[in-house]
Design a protein around this motif. Sequence first.
Motif, PDB file in Angstrom:
ATOM      1  N   ARG A  51       0.858  -1.191   0.000  1.00  0.00           N
ATOM      2  CA  ARG A  51       0.000   0.000   0.000  1.00  0.00           C
ATOM      3  C   ARG A  51       0.886   1.230   0.000  1.00  0.00           C
ATOM      4  NH1 ARG A  51      -5.653   1.235   3.150  1.00  0.00           N
ATOM      5  NH2 ARG A  51      -5.667   3.505   2.915  1.00  0.00           N
ATOM      6  N   ASP A  77      -4.505   6.757  -1.691  1.00  0.00           N
ATOM      7  CA  ASP A  77      -3.734   5.534  -1.487  1.00  0.00           C
ATOM      8  C   ASP A  77      -3.988   4.558  -2.622  1.00  0.00           C
ATOM      9  OD1 ASP A  77      -2.768   6.589   0.834  1.00  0.00           O
ATOM     10  OD2 ASP A  77      -3.542   5.013   2.152  1.00  0.00           O
ATOM     11  N   GLY A 103      -7.248   1.006  -0.145  1.00  0.00           N
ATOM     12  CA  GLY A 103      -6.795   2.073  -1.023  1.00  0.00           C
ATOM     13  C   GLY A 103      -7.839   2.422  -2.065  1.00  0.00           C
TER      14      GLY A 103
END
Length: 311
Positions: free
Chosen positions: A177, A186, A221
């Motif tokens: 990530r 993200d 994300g």
Amino acid sequence: MARGLLTVALTAGATLAISGAQAAQAEVNSSRDHLVVYDNNIENLLPASCADGYLYDRFLAYLKKQSVSPDVFTIQQISDIGQLNAFTRRLSDELPGTYAGKIAIAEPGSMGYTSTCGKMKNQQTNAVIYRSDRLTYKGATRWRSDAPANPEKGTGECRNLTPTKTSQDRVHNIAVRLHDKLADKDVTVASIHWPTGKWHGPDCAGENISEANQAVDRLGGTLRIVAGDTNATTGRADWWNRARGYGFRDPIAEKCGGRVCTKADNTFGEHRIDFLLAKGGGGFTGVATVTEAMTGGKYSQHRSVTARVKY
């Protein structure tokens, strides 16, 4: 069916790259709207002097000629942490931007055969490389790909491939990530390598895309990317349709107009087995399979796949 063990470490990690001189032609991607992503099975970056060796310099020369350098580069069959460090250093020296990487296993076990290139070919695993001047590391998860319980005979339920004859650390996957400082979002990126036909890996392709999907969902994300060498064409074990069901889009398929593409989009011999898949995003531009004609000659046993993946 057996599931791969997911271990998550949401702690800061040391970067692996060193800044250096930048290439004159390419620039860094300054758009907040997308990431420039490449995938390639680099085959241990073998020099031409080795058996099965290729001139990977051709691919780097190709990257230098592009308008922007990669933001993310997923690679398979890299030898070890030392080779990753050297490669990210070279990317930082020769391309705009500064590069770092995370590897699935720092020191993979031996593949169990004698190679003219020694350790370089006998040790294989996977990694995610990213532009560390734009993207910061937040966490990672690792898991092993599945093959039938008796991988040599192709019988039994799908489970983590751990044959006694070889380490098969090249089937150890990694997802990371990353925080995109420019977009303030993200992204999770996975580099995968599924078992070959020798181990009847394509029979478990459906299970392997399920575990890859679990891995990127676990990290989360806004955008989630799975890329790598599946060793399975789109029709095996219904894995590609499953991926679509999970929300993944395939930029090459969208470019060529269907699940089965032309020979120009093959990535290994007569087959398309290297994929860049994304979900949670807004589509793609700059989609290509990087052919030998584009690089001036063969640069890997596999062809690279690239796209600008929109948030």
